[in-house]
Design an enzyme around this catalytic site. Structure first.
Site, short mmCIF file in Angstrom:
data_model
loop_
_atom_site.label_atom_id
_atom_site.label_comp_id
_atom_site.label_asym_id
_atom_site.label_seq_id
_atom_site.Cartn_x
_atom_site.Cartn_y
_atom_site.Cartn_z
N PRO A 11 6.47 3.98 0.48
CA PRO A 11 5.36 3.78 -0.44
C PRO A 11 4.07 4.48 -0.03
O PRO A 11 3.72 4.53 1.15
CB PRO A 11 5.16 2.26 -0.44
CG PRO A 11 5.89 1.76 0.75
CD PRO A 11 6.99 2.72 1.02
N ASN A 12 3.40 5.00 -1.04
CA ASN A 12 2.08 5.65 -0.96
C ASN A 12 2.13 7.06 -0.38
O ASN A 12 1.11 7.76 -0.37
CB ASN A 12 1.07 4.78 -0.17
CG ASN A 12 0.84 3.45 -0.85
OD1 ASN A 12 0.50 3.41 -2.02
ND2 ASN A 12 1.05 2.35 -0.14
N ARG A 19 -5.72 11.61 0.13
CA ARG A 19 -6.58 10.54 0.67
C ARG A 19 -6.38 10.50 2.19
O ARG A 19 -5.34 10.92 2.69
CB ARG A 19 -6.16 9.16 0.13
CG ARG A 19 -6.35 8.96 -1.35
CD ARG A 19 -7.74 8.37 -1.64
NE ARG A 19 -7.89 8.00 -3.04
CZ ARG A 19 -8.02 8.85 -4.05
NH1 ARG A 19 -7.98 10.15 -3.83
NH2 ARG A 19 -8.20 8.41 -5.29
N TYR A 24 -3.77 11.35 8.01
CA TYR A 24 -2.48 11.92 7.62
C TYR A 24 -2.50 13.44 7.39
O TYR A 24 -1.46 14.02 7.08
CB TYR A 24 -1.96 11.22 6.35
CG TYR A 24 -1.75 9.74 6.55
CD1 TYR A 24 -0.77 9.27 7.43
CD2 TYR A 24 -2.53 8.79 5.88
CE1 TYR A 24 -0.58 7.92 7.64
CE2 TYR A 24 -2.34 7.43 6.08
CZ TYR A 24 -1.36 7.00 6.96
OH TYR A 24 -1.17 5.66 7.16
N ASN A 75 10.81 8.27 6.69
CA ASN A 75 9.47 7.71 6.94
C ASN A 75 9.34 6.52 5.99
O ASN A 75 8.99 6.69 4.83
CB ASN A 75 8.38 8.74 6.66
CG ASN A 75 6.99 8.18 6.99
OD1 ASN A 75 6.84 6.97 7.20
ND2 ASN A 75 6.00 9.04 7.04
N ALA A 78 4.91 1.76 4.95
CA ALA A 78 4.61 0.35 5.27
C ALA A 78 5.88 -0.51 5.37
O ALA A 78 5.89 -1.52 6.09
CB ALA A 78 3.67 -0.24 4.22
N GLU A 99 13.73 8.22 12.59
CA GLU A 99 12.55 7.59 11.96
C GLU A 99 11.33 8.45 12.29
O GLU A 99 11.16 8.86 13.44
CB GLU A 99 12.39 6.18 12.55
CG GLU A 99 11.13 5.46 12.12
CD GLU A 99 11.00 4.09 12.82
OE1 GLU A 99 11.96 3.65 13.51
OE2 GLU A 99 9.93 3.49 12.68
N HIS A 101 7.00 9.02 11.73
CA HIS A 101 5.68 8.61 11.26
C HIS A 101 4.72 9.76 11.50
O HIS A 101 4.71 10.34 12.60
CB HIS A 101 5.20 7.35 11.99
CG HIS A 101 6.13 6.20 11.75
ND1 HIS A 101 6.16 5.53 10.56
CD2 HIS A 101 7.11 5.68 12.52
CE1 HIS A 101 7.12 4.63 10.60
NE2 HIS A 101 7.70 4.70 11.78
N ARG A 108 -2.82 2.76 16.54
CA ARG A 108 -3.47 2.15 15.38
C ARG A 108 -3.40 0.62 15.45
O ARG A 108 -3.20 0.06 16.52
CB ARG A 108 -2.85 2.73 14.10
CG ARG A 108 -3.01 4.25 14.02
CD ARG A 108 -2.43 4.82 12.74
NE ARG A 108 -3.14 4.31 11.58
CZ ARG A 108 -2.69 4.45 10.33
NH1 ARG A 108 -1.53 5.07 10.11
NH2 ARG A 108 -3.38 3.98 9.32
O1 CA2 Z 1 2.16 7.44 9.90
C1 CA2 Z 1 3.00 7.26 9.02
O2 CA2 Z 1 3.72 8.16 8.58
C2 CA2 Z 1 3.14 5.88 8.37
O3 CA2 Z 1 4.52 5.63 8.15
C3 CA2 Z 1 2.38 5.96 7.05
C4 CA2 Z 1 2.29 4.63 6.31
C5 CA2 Z 1 1.82 3.51 7.24
O4 CA2 Z 1 1.89 2.26 6.56
C6 CA2 Z 1 2.63 3.43 8.52
O5 CA2 Z 1 2.10 2.43 9.34
C7 CA2 Z 1 2.60 4.77 9.25
C8 CA2 Z 1 1.32 4.74 5.15
C9 CA2 Z 1 1.68 5.79 4.16
C10 CA2 Z 1 0.56 5.91 3.20
O6 CA2 Z 1 0.36 7.27 2.96
C11 CA2 Z 1 -0.84 7.67 2.50
C12 CA2 Z 1 -1.08 9.00 2.61
C13 CA2 Z 1 -2.29 9.51 2.20
C14 CA2 Z 1 -3.23 8.66 1.64
C15 CA2 Z 1 -2.96 7.32 1.54
C16 CA2 Z 1 -1.75 6.82 1.96
#
Ligand code: CA2
Length: 149
Positions: A11-12, A19, A24, A75, A78, A99, A101, A108
């Site tokens: 997700p996201n 963003r 990221y 990946n 969340a 896996e 990230h 974090r």
């Molecule tokens: O670091 C990663 O790849 C995560 O899997 C990204 C997740 C986060 O919940 C994990 O703890 C670590 C969040 C993905 C959200 O992606 C976005 C990317 C750009 C802007 C907003 C959200």
């Protein structure tokens, strides 16, 4: 072993590059897919690249991979931190799982330090930015080649 690899994104991650670039980076998910396809071609891997904000779709892709794939790069975003359902699905898959990230989750918030998926993953990459996907593909190709002898 099959050279088909699923790259699954949770997700996201559709918002990647749009963003929070300080966390990221600036690459979009389309950029990541393009780079993965270039590396896959070099490694003679066939790729299925997917993203979903819905847990069940990720589970369905893992089930599809069971029939056909030689590896999964995931990946879970969340879902990493609370999805027993994704862990259970991955536990039914016999080939390598990596896996990944993008961010260094251990630097974090505390809640990002635990991953349900890590209980199944054969390797975990975190904090290498989007390059982590390419490293994961190289590792899967190496494992497939090793098994093929
Ligand atoms: O670091 C990663 O790849 C995560 O899997 C990204 C997740 C986060 O919940 C994990 O703890 C670590 C969040 C993905 C959200 O992606 C976005 C990317 C750009 C802007 C907003 C959200």
């Amino acid at each position: 072993m099959s050279r088909l690899v699923y790259v699954l994104n949770g997700p996201n991650l559709n918002l990647l590059g749009k963003r929070q670039p300080h966390i990221y980076g600036h690459e979009t998910l389309a950029d990541v897919e393009r780079d993965c396809r270039a590396v896959a071609a070099e490694l003679r891997l066939e790729l299925r690249f997917h993203q979903s904000n819905r847990e069940y779709e990720i589970i369905d892709w893992i089930h599809a991979a069971r029939e056909t794939a030689g590896g999964i790069v995931i990946n879970p975003a969340a879902f990493t931190h609370y999805s027993v359902a994704i862990l259970d699905a991955l536990n039914t898959f016999d080939a390598p799982v990596i896996e990944i990230h993008i961010s260094q989750v251990h630097k974090r918030e505390e809640f990002r330090h635990h991953s349900f998926v890590s209980a199944r993953a054969d390797g975990v990459i975190a904090g290498f930015g989007t390059q982590g996907y390419l490293l994961a593909l190289r590792r899967i190709a190496w494992l497939i080649d090793e098994k093929a002898g």
